[in-house]
Design a protein around this motif. Structure first.
Motif, PDB file in Angstrom:
ATOM      1  N   UNK A   8       0.703  -1.155  -0.061  1.00  0.00           N
ATOM      2  CA  UNK A   8       0.052   0.327  -0.407  1.00  0.00           C
ATOM      3  C   UNK A   8       0.578   0.786   0.075  1.00  0.00           C
ATOM      4  N   UNK A   9       0.194   2.455  -0.655  1.00  0.00           N
ATOM      5  CA  UNK A   9       1.751   3.156  -1.310  1.00  0.00           C
ATOM      6  C   UNK A   9       0.731   4.490  -0.793  1.00  0.00           C
ATOM      7  N   UNK A  10       1.389   5.049   0.185  1.00  0.00           N
ATOM      8  CA  UNK A  10       1.054   6.959   0.526  1.00  0.00           C
ATOM      9  C   UNK A  10       2.093   7.731   0.347  1.00  0.00           C
ATOM     10  N   UNK A  11       1.795   9.029  -0.357  1.00  0.00           N
ATOM     11  CA  UNK A  11       2.699   9.619  -0.677  1.00  0.00           C
ATOM     12  C   UNK A  11       2.359  11.756  -0.156  1.00  0.00           C
ATOM     13  N   UNK A  12       3.146  11.863   0.723  1.00  0.00           N
ATOM     14  CA  UNK A  12       3.148  13.137   1.066  1.00  0.00           C
ATOM     15  C   UNK A  12       3.555  14.563  -0.072  1.00  0.00           C
ATOM     16  N   UNK A  13       3.222  15.772   0.089  1.00  0.00           N
ATOM     17  CA  UNK A  13       3.968  16.754  -0.821  1.00  0.00           C
ATOM     18  C   UNK A  13       5.107  16.826  -1.261  1.00  0.00           C
ATOM     19  N   UNK A  14       5.076  17.449  -2.042  1.00  0.00           N
ATOM     20  CA  UNK A  14       6.641  18.166  -2.267  1.00  0.00           C
ATOM     21  C   UNK A  14       6.972  18.912  -1.509  1.00  0.00           C
ATOM     22  N   UNK A  15       7.660  19.275  -0.230  1.00  0.00           N
ATOM     23  CA  UNK A  15       8.760  19.950   0.522  1.00  0.00           C
ATOM     24  C   UNK A  15      10.150  20.364   0.385  1.00  0.00           C
ATOM     25  N   UNK A  16      11.136  21.680   1.344  1.00  0.00           N
ATOM     26  CA  UNK A  16      11.791  21.521   1.596  1.00  0.00           C
ATOM     27  C   UNK A  16      12.740  20.746   2.604  1.00  0.00           C
ATOM     28  N   UNK A  17      13.661  20.170   2.340  1.00  0.00           N
ATOM     29  CA  UNK A  17      14.380  19.991   3.250  1.00  0.00           C
ATOM     30  C   UNK A  17      13.927  19.082   5.015  1.00  0.00           C
ATOM     31  N   UNK A  54       5.989  16.290   5.233  1.00  0.00           N
ATOM     32  CA  UNK A  54       5.719  15.247   4.476  1.00  0.00           C
ATOM     33  C   UNK A  54       5.112  13.502   4.721  1.00  0.00           C
ATOM     34  N   UNK A  55       5.841  13.837   5.262  1.00  0.00           N
ATOM     35  CA  UNK A  55       5.606  12.157   6.833  1.00  0.00           C
ATOM     36  C   UNK A  55       4.378  12.441   6.901  1.00  0.00           C
ATOM     37  N   UNK A  56       3.758  13.012   7.446  1.00  0.00           N
ATOM     38  CA  UNK A  56       2.350  13.195   8.053  1.00  0.00           C
ATOM     39  C   UNK A  56       1.645  12.913   7.697  1.00  0.00           C
ATOM     40  N   UNK A  57       2.155  13.841   5.960  1.00  0.00           N
ATOM     41  CA  UNK A  57       0.885  13.351   5.406  1.00  0.00           C
ATOM     42  C   UNK A  57       0.729  11.806   4.259  1.00  0.00           C
ATOM     43  N   UNK A  58       2.184  11.408   4.129  1.00  0.00           N
ATOM     44  CA  UNK A  58       2.295  10.125   3.882  1.00  0.00           C
ATOM     45  C   UNK A  58       1.441   9.179   4.511  1.00  0.00           C
ATOM     46  N   UNK A  59       1.646   9.373   5.909  1.00  0.00           N
ATOM     47  CA  UNK A  59       0.789   8.761   6.452  1.00  0.00           C
ATOM     48  C   UNK A  59      -0.865   8.847   6.282  1.00  0.00           C
ATOM     49  N   UNK A  60      -0.869   9.720   6.388  1.00  0.00           N
ATOM     50  CA  UNK A  60      -2.810   9.865   6.640  1.00  0.00           C
ATOM     51  C   UNK A  60      -2.835   9.456   4.472  1.00  0.00           C
ATOM     52  N   UNK A  61      -2.000   9.661   4.089  1.00  0.00           N
ATOM     53  CA  UNK A  61      -2.516   9.030   2.778  1.00  0.00           C
ATOM     54  C   UNK A  61      -2.188   7.644   2.513  1.00  0.00           C
ATOM     55  N   UNK A  62      -1.714   6.903   3.351  1.00  0.00           N
ATOM     56  CA  UNK A  62      -1.708   5.910   2.907  1.00  0.00           C
ATOM     57  C   UNK A  62      -2.684   5.039   4.062  1.00  0.00           C
ATOM     58  N   UNK A  63      -3.483   5.725   5.248  1.00  0.00           N
ATOM     59  CA  UNK A  63      -3.974   4.740   6.043  1.00  0.00           C
ATOM     60  C   UNK A  63      -5.386   4.987   5.034  1.00  0.00           C
ATOM     61  N   UNK A  64      -5.786   5.992   3.873  1.00  0.00           N
ATOM     62  CA  UNK A  64      -6.731   5.932   2.694  1.00  0.00           C
ATOM     63  C   UNK A  64      -6.131   4.940   1.841  1.00  0.00           C
ATOM     64  N   UNK A  65      -5.340   4.570   1.769  1.00  0.00           N
ATOM     65  CA  UNK A  65      -4.851   3.545   0.660  1.00  0.00           C
ATOM     66  C   UNK A  65      -4.592   2.472   1.163  1.00  0.00           C
ATOM     67  N   UNK A 103      -1.539  12.564  -0.271  1.00  0.00           N
ATOM     68  CA  UNK A 103      -2.069  13.787   0.539  1.00  0.00           C
ATOM     69  C   UNK A 103      -2.645  14.942  -0.781  1.00  0.00           C
ATOM     70  N   UNK A 104      -2.345  15.370  -1.804  1.00  0.00           N
ATOM     71  CA  UNK A 104      -2.494  16.897  -2.123  1.00  0.00           C
ATOM     72  C   UNK A 104      -3.891  16.041  -2.784  1.00  0.00           C
ATOM     73  N   UNK A 105      -4.212  14.933  -3.218  1.00  0.00           N
ATOM     74  CA  UNK A 105      -5.778  14.424  -3.734  1.00  0.00           C
ATOM     75  C   UNK A 105      -6.124  14.432  -2.575  1.00  0.00           C
ATOM     76  N   UNK A 106      -6.538  14.454  -1.594  1.00  0.00           N
ATOM     77  CA  UNK A 106      -7.644  14.343  -0.723  1.00  0.00           C
ATOM     78  C   UNK A 106      -8.285  15.484  -0.301  1.00  0.00           C
TER      79      UNK A 106
END
Length: 367
Positions: free
Chosen positions: A233-242, A248-259, A268-271
């Motif tokens: 299962x894949x969740x992706x955060x938004x692109x941002x400064x290093x 981006x990690x928190x966003x990826x976790x949120x997206x992963x939960x939906x995935x 995450x940007x599509x949620x």
């Protein structure tokens, strides 16, 4: 290098090739592994001499009366990186067991090299994972952090997206071998890939192109399915400064939960609605269920009707066709829902409330 645990494993593997007693001796002459467990811990003078002479020694019946702790057979030095790190011995008639000597010596050295390689990979994986953990947690980067980034050849000045890949089956784990394979398949040296716990991979990606990212993710998924029979299962955060990778990690976790619920690759940007629902606590979700559709818990036909109604975008005609019922029967069921819940499907706020209650019910049921 040659631990008792590894020595025991080698004895077990080598024994499959020869039906003779085998010993492995440390450089101090102490037997650390043997098919005859009563010999473990004993001093073996023949092996001790082999270590110092760095060459094979035949042990004869006469030697049994001269050298301490020996039995007739053959003792061979085990080399690693040019040094003798131990001795392997085969007990038996020297004429009978000697032909096996070099073969078993080479096999033992290969097993040690393989074990060393795996240990180095595990060390590399743990070190890199620790670095990334600090990367995501630290608000200020120390000079030593920048130095370690250089050692790993990591560019901290580019923008990055966090991608979390989670194994579908909880009983499976991400092995070191699997991690290295993903690095090969992903094939972008600028990106950082680490094992993240037992069942996840975390990727700090530099490519901002969404379509290329999806293509790479699908390639990785297919490769792992073919080679290891695992599904991600894949969740992706938004692109941002290093320095802001944590967001981006928190966003990826949120997206992963939906995935995990949809089976899709989720960015995450599509949620939209999901982004809000993820912030609602479990207790609040359960309370909404209690206040709305709890009276329907024993009315599975009505719950199924509601699910079908929402799945067909509130179309009465399509819902009736999907349920294979007359539209008047559908009206009757929706009227019964209103009687049980005091919520009318013709009222927009009531429809949204029922939709959320059904969604929360299904979510908590899956959990």
């Amino acid at each position: 290098m040659l631990s008792p645990h590894l020595a025991k494993k080698i004895v077990s593997d080598v024994r499959r090739l020869i039906n003779e007693d085998i010993i492995i001796v440390a450089t101090n002459g102490i037997i650390i592994a043997s098919t005859d467990t009563t010999r473990i811990g004993q001093f073996h003078e023949g092996a001790f001499l082999v270590f110092h002479e760095k060459k094979t020694r035949i042990i004869t019946k006469e030697d049994e009366n001269v050298l301490r702790g020996v039995k007739a057979g053959i003792n061979l030095p085990i080399f690693f990186h040019g040094d003798v790190i131990g001795v392997i011995g085969i007990t038996g008639d020297p004429k009978k067991v000697s032909p096996y000597g070099e073969l078993l010596k080479k096999m033992t050295e290969l097993l040690i090299q393989e074990n060393y390689y795996i240990e180095q990979l595990q060390l590399e994986a743990r070190t890199l994972e620790t670095f990334v953990f600090e990367w995501l947690q630290a608000r200020e980067w120390s000079p030593s952090f920048y130095e370690r980034a250089q050692l790993f050849h990591i560019d901290l000045h580019v923008k990055r997206r966090v991608i979390i890949a989670s194994l579908k089956e909880t009983k499976q784990t991400i092995s070191v071998d699997m991690w290295k394979y993903v690095q090969t398949v992903w094939s972008d040296a600028r990106d950082v890939i680490v094992r993240w716990g037992n069942d996840r991979l975390l990727i700090l990606q530099t490519d901002d192109d969404k379509e290329r990212t999806i293509a790479k993710i699908k390639t990785m998924q297919r490769a792992l399915l073919d080679k290891y029979d695992v599904t991600l299962h894949i969740g992706c955060g938004k692109m941002g400064d290093s320095k802001q990778a944590y967001h981006s990690y928190k966003q990826a976790e949120r997206a992963l939960h939906i995935a995990k619920q949809t089976g899709d690759i989720v960015f995450d940007e599509d949620l939209r609605l999901d982004m809000c629902l993820e912030d609602i606590s479990l207790a609040t979700k359960q309370e909404l269920i209690k206040r709305t559709i709890a009276p329907l818990m024993n009315e599975q036909e009505l719950l199924h009707t509601l699910r079908t109604f929402f799945a067909n975008h509130l179309s009465l005609k399509q819902t009736a066709e999907a349920l294979h019922i007359h539209i008047n029967t559908l009206h009757y069921r929706l009227k019964k829902v209103q009687q049980y819940t005091n919520l009318n499907v013709r009222h927009i706020e009531h429809v949204v409330t029922l939709y959320l209650a059904i969604r929360f019910l299904d979510e908590t049921t899956k959990k």
